[in-house]
Design a protein around this motif. Structure first.
Motif, PDB file in Angstrom:
ATOM      1  N   ARG A 178       1.032  -1.062  -0.088  1.00  0.00           N
ATOM      2  CA  ARG A 178       0.075   0.305  -0.056  1.00  0.00           C
ATOM      3  C   ARG A 178       1.158   1.695  -0.267  1.00  0.00           C
ATOM      4  NH1 ARG A 178      -1.939   0.144   5.148  1.00  0.00           N
ATOM      5  NH2 ARG A 178      -4.073   1.930   3.945  1.00  0.00           N
ATOM      6  N   SER A 179       1.829   1.260  -0.468  1.00  0.00           N
ATOM      7  CA  SER A 179       2.905   2.454  -0.001  1.00  0.00           C
ATOM      8  C   SER A 179       2.605   3.472   0.815  1.00  0.00           C
ATOM      9  CB  SER A 179       2.828   3.137  -1.126  1.00  0.00           C
ATOM     10  OG  SER A 179       3.505   2.301  -2.422  1.00  0.00           O
ATOM     11  N   ARG A 180       2.562   2.354   2.429  1.00  0.00           N
ATOM     12  CA  ARG A 180       1.915   3.016   3.610  1.00  0.00           C
ATOM     13  C   ARG A 180       3.343   2.863   4.637  1.00  0.00           C
ATOM     14  NH1 ARG A 180      -0.178   5.705   0.636  1.00  0.00           N
ATOM     15  NH2 ARG A 180      -2.516   6.583   0.676  1.00  0.00           N
ATOM     16  N   LEU A 181       3.148   3.771   5.875  1.00  0.00           N
ATOM     17  CA  LEU A 181       4.416   3.675   6.777  1.00  0.00           C
ATOM     18  C   LEU A 181       3.566   4.011   7.865  1.00  0.00           C
ATOM     19  CD1 LEU A 181       8.071   4.691   7.927  1.00  0.00           C
ATOM     20  CD2 LEU A 181       5.750   5.183   9.273  1.00  0.00           C
ATOM     21  N   LEU A 182       3.373   2.441   8.785  1.00  0.00           N
ATOM     22  CA  LEU A 182       2.544   3.175   9.752  1.00  0.00           C
ATOM     23  C   LEU A 182       3.281   3.119  11.241  1.00  0.00           C
ATOM     24  CD1 LEU A 182       0.810  -0.744   9.384  1.00  0.00           C
ATOM     25  CD2 LEU A 182      -0.078   1.578   8.683  1.00  0.00           C
TER      26      LEU A 182
END
Length: 323
Positions: A178-182
């Motif tokens: 998702r090209s996301r950083l949590l």
């Protein structure tokens, strides 16, 4: 008519009576502090700082006072004395808020009717204007960093993560699909804790393609539970980063050798801003209308900043630069 007169008389008595409970007149500040301190529910990292403030600035003044004897003017006088002694503004404010919390708890437990900590004038912290790098300055900083740290700072420039969030990041928090950083972990300086500064800080951050690619290269061979960025010094590798050491051995030397081209074409050293300036730089890259003369959003201009070795010639690395 008698009932109405009784109501008026009772209301007047509430305003004129002594606002302290005489049944608890013998309770001293130090005794109530001991009970209150044991009952507090705060994070472990908060206790250390609060304990120092109480020991140095609060108890030396208030320990022998009876709670009922503390008036609002006494609290204001104490604040003035701290300021006159040269106690830092942050320490003064923290001392007051701890004392206010302690006395409010005394009200809740019936030891006082009202707290003397009201309408207190506190010294104001000076407003510090935000500091940020232009895209050219940021690229110069990246090129001056040892290659091992470019990805971390590239991530800082594009995501605006706080230092604790950046250095508390684990591989499992990078969502490649998702090209996301949590943002779920934070480096407190005394360990990695599973929550950030506030509950609202627990969030997802989008990753531009070039930043995601750099992270994937950096994390190759890492386990999902591993920290993404750790110490590199031989014999100490793999430990959580220390803010002070990293600034001393990595950040400041990089800035002292980072040049950019000024408006007149001359070579200038980049401003000596703290690592937190990466966060402000990110905000202004994403909001060009707030003062930074760039076109389009930061995430649409993913080649503006890069850790590509073709753009950044690796500088000679100091023996102490592994932090």
């Amino acid at each position: 008519m008698q009932a109405r007169a009784w109501g008026v008389e009772r209301e007047a008595s509430l305003w004129t009576r002594d606002p302290r409970d005489p049944r608890e007149s013998a309770v001293r500040f130090r005794d109530w502090h001991a009970r209150w301190w044991k009952a507090r529910v705060v994070a472990p990292r908060t206790i250390l700082g609060d304990e120092s403030v109480m020991r140095n600035h609060v108890l030396p003044y208030w320990a022998d006072w009876q709670l009922r004897d503390i008036q609002r003017i006494d609290v204001q006088t104490w604040i003035r004395l701290l300021a006159d002694k040269g106690v830092g503004l942050s320490a003064v404010r923290r001392s007051y808020h701890l004392t206010s919390s302690l006395l409010s708890a005394a009200v809740d437990d019936g030891l006082l009717v009202i707290s003397p900590c009201r309408h207190i004038a506190l010294p104001r912290l000076p407003d510090r204007p935000p500091q940020w790098f232009t895209p050219g300055q940021a690229q110069s900083v990246l090129c001056s960093l040892p290659s091992a740290w470019r990805t971390m700072c590239l991530l800082g420039f594009y995501t605006g993560l706080r230092w604790g969030e950046l250095t508390g990041l684990r591989c499992r928090s990078v969502d490649r699909d998702r090209s996301r950083l949590l943002v779920v972990d934070v480096n407190t300086g005394r360990g990695i804790e599973p929550y950030p500064k506030t509950t609202k800080s627990r969030r997802e951050v989008p990753l531009p393609p070039n930043v995601l690619d750099a992270l994937e290269r950096h994390m190759r061979g890492f386990a999902s539970s591993d920290l993404v960025f750790t110490t590199l010094t031989k014999g100490r590798a793999g430990r959580p980063l220390n803010d002070g050491n990293w600034r001393r051995y990595i950040w400041w030397p990089a800035l002292d050798s980072a040049y950019y081209r000024g408006s007149l074409g001359d070579q200038r050293l980049v401003p000596r801003y703290s690592p937190h300036s990466m966060r402000h730089t990110c905000a202004l890259l994403a909001r060009p209308d707030r003062g930074l003369p760039v076109r389009g959003s930061a995430f649409a201009r993913t080649r503006e900043l890069s850790d590509d070795r073709a753009l950044c010639a690796s500088p000679a690395r100091s023996p102490r630069s592994g932090t």
